[in-house]
Design a protein around this motif. Sequence first.
Motif, PDB file in Angstrom:
ATOM      1  N   THR A 100       0.832  -1.212   0.000  1.00 34.13           N
ATOM      2  CA  THR A 100       0.000   0.000   0.000  1.00 34.13           C
ATOM      3  C   THR A 100       0.861   1.254   0.000  1.00 34.13           C
ATOM      4  OG1 THR A 100      -0.160  -0.025   2.435  1.00 34.13           O
ATOM      5  CG2 THR A 100      -1.943  -1.095   1.184  1.00 34.13           C
ATOM      6  N   HIS A 101       2.032   1.184   0.665  1.00 32.44           N
ATOM      7  CA  HIS A 101       2.952   2.328   0.685  1.00 32.44           C
ATOM      8  C   HIS A 101       4.294   1.884   1.227  1.00 32.44           C
ATOM      9  CE1 HIS A 101       1.177   2.378   4.713  1.00 32.44           C
ATOM     10  NE2 HIS A 101       2.111   3.228   5.142  1.00 32.44           N
ATOM     11  N   ALA A 102       5.253   2.808   1.252  1.00 30.70           N
ATOM     12  CA  ALA A 102       6.652   2.426   1.467  1.00 30.70           C
ATOM     13  C   ALA A 102       7.107   2.390   2.924  1.00 30.70           C
ATOM     14  CB  ALA A 102       7.558   3.392   0.689  1.00 30.70           C
ATOM     15  N   HIS A 103       6.276   2.826   3.862  1.00 29.60           N
ATOM     16  CA  HIS A 103       6.724   2.850   5.266  1.00 29.60           C
ATOM     17  C   HIS A 103       7.233   1.479   5.715  1.00 29.60           C
ATOM     18  CE1 HIS A 103       4.243   6.659   6.362  1.00 29.60           C
ATOM     19  NE2 HIS A 103       5.509   6.964   6.143  1.00 29.60           N
ATOM     20  N   GLY A 104       8.226   1.514   6.608  1.00 33.44           N
ATOM     21  CA  GLY A 104       8.866   0.284   7.060  1.00 33.44           C
ATOM     22  C   GLY A 104       7.920  -0.720   7.693  1.00 33.44           C
ATOM     23  N   GLY A 149      -1.664  10.788   0.323  1.00 37.20           N
ATOM     24  CA  GLY A 149      -1.942  11.615   1.498  1.00 37.20           C
ATOM     25  C   GLY A 149      -1.090  11.159   2.672  1.00 37.20           C
ATOM     26  N   HIS A 150      -1.258   9.898   3.024  1.00 36.29           N
ATOM     27  CA  HIS A 150      -0.407   9.337   4.096  1.00 36.29           C
ATOM     28  C   HIS A 150       1.053   9.357   3.620  1.00 36.29           C
ATOM     29  CE1 HIS A 150       0.685   6.944   7.530  1.00 36.29           C
ATOM     30  NE2 HIS A 150       1.194   6.017   6.758  1.00 36.29           N
ATOM     31  N   THR A 151       1.273   8.860   2.429  1.00 38.75           N
ATOM     32  CA  THR A 151       2.508   9.115   1.671  1.00 38.75           C
ATOM     33  C   THR A 151       2.060   9.603   0.287  1.00 38.75           C
ATOM     34  OG1 THR A 151       2.607   6.875   0.756  1.00 38.75           O
ATOM     35  CG2 THR A 151       3.808   7.252   2.835  1.00 38.75           C
ATOM     36  N   GLY A 199      -4.604   0.448   3.484  1.00 47.22           N
ATOM     37  CA  GLY A 199      -3.309   0.787   4.072  1.00 47.22           C
ATOM     38  C   GLY A 199      -3.504   1.752   5.232  1.00 47.22           C
ATOM     39  N   ASP A 200      -2.758   2.848   5.236  1.00 47.42           N
ATOM     40  CA  ASP A 200      -2.885   3.811   6.325  1.00 47.42           C
ATOM     41  C   ASP A 200      -3.679   5.049   5.924  1.00 47.42           C
ATOM     42  OD1 ASP A 200      -1.411   2.024   7.748  1.00 47.42           O
ATOM     43  OD2 ASP A 200       0.369   3.265   7.962  1.00 47.42           O
ATOM     44  N   ALA A 201      -4.463   4.953   4.837  1.00 46.11           N
ATOM     45  CA  ALA A 201      -5.349   6.065   4.475  1.00 46.11           C
ATOM     46  C   ALA A 201      -6.378   6.285   5.581  1.00 46.11           C
ATOM     47  CB  ALA A 201      -6.040   5.786   3.152  1.00 46.11           C
TER      48      ALA A 201
HETATM   49 ZN   LIG Z   1       2.301   4.239   7.098  1.00 45.01          ZN
END
Ligand SMILES: [Zn+2]
Length: 236
Positions: free
Chosen positions: A63-67, A141-143, A160-162
Amino acid sequence: MQVAKYKNIYQITMLPKIFPINCFVIEQEDSLIVIDMGVKNFTKKVADIAEATKKTVTHLLLTHAHGDHTAGVNDFRTIFPDAQIGISERDQLLLDGDFSLKPDEVRTKINGGFPKITVHTDFTLHHGQTIGSLTVAATPGHTPGSVSFVDNISNAVIAGDAFQTQGGLAVSRTLKIKFPFPKIATWDYQTSINSAKRILAYKPKILCVGHGDMLIDPLEAMADAIELAERNMRNR
Ligand SMILES: [Zn+2]
């Protein structure tokens, strides 16, 4: 580690009480698609599901690149070498260590923790693309390159974190005292709100998020969370 199942969706949760991090397995007719791989221990549960269903894992979608969504990717690859791993083109840059903003992006610093190791992916995701039962939706938005996945089997959106549901349902960057981390890690609030509306427009029957339990019939609660976020923006 905890596993919850609803329809064709398995939610695997690390540290469910303290700092819940989710990985999802979306069961297809004859295969499995995994979404997010924040810790390598998820691979064990994914392997269990593959064995129990006798289905092959074909993809890992991020969903996105965060660890806390990507740190287990390289371990996943060693265990499922044939699965194709995808992330949005925009967040691939973050995985590559490039945190510069694009000319058309708001001048807000990109936040959150990124893996210290090189994470190898195979392909990039773009809005409208379909992979099995999943359609990619750009939900930045989140990333800047966050995406969500709309599942046409269950009518779930894996966001994801949306959104977060841990500590109460919230649009990314809305402060939830009981679980403030997604807020701290979020890039831009107004962009998050626009994406939250885009997710709501899909009218999901299930909302799956990176942190917190799945929410069944989430529309009303999502609309309330968006309204609160808009009020917060106006009062800034
Ligand atoms: Zn995140």
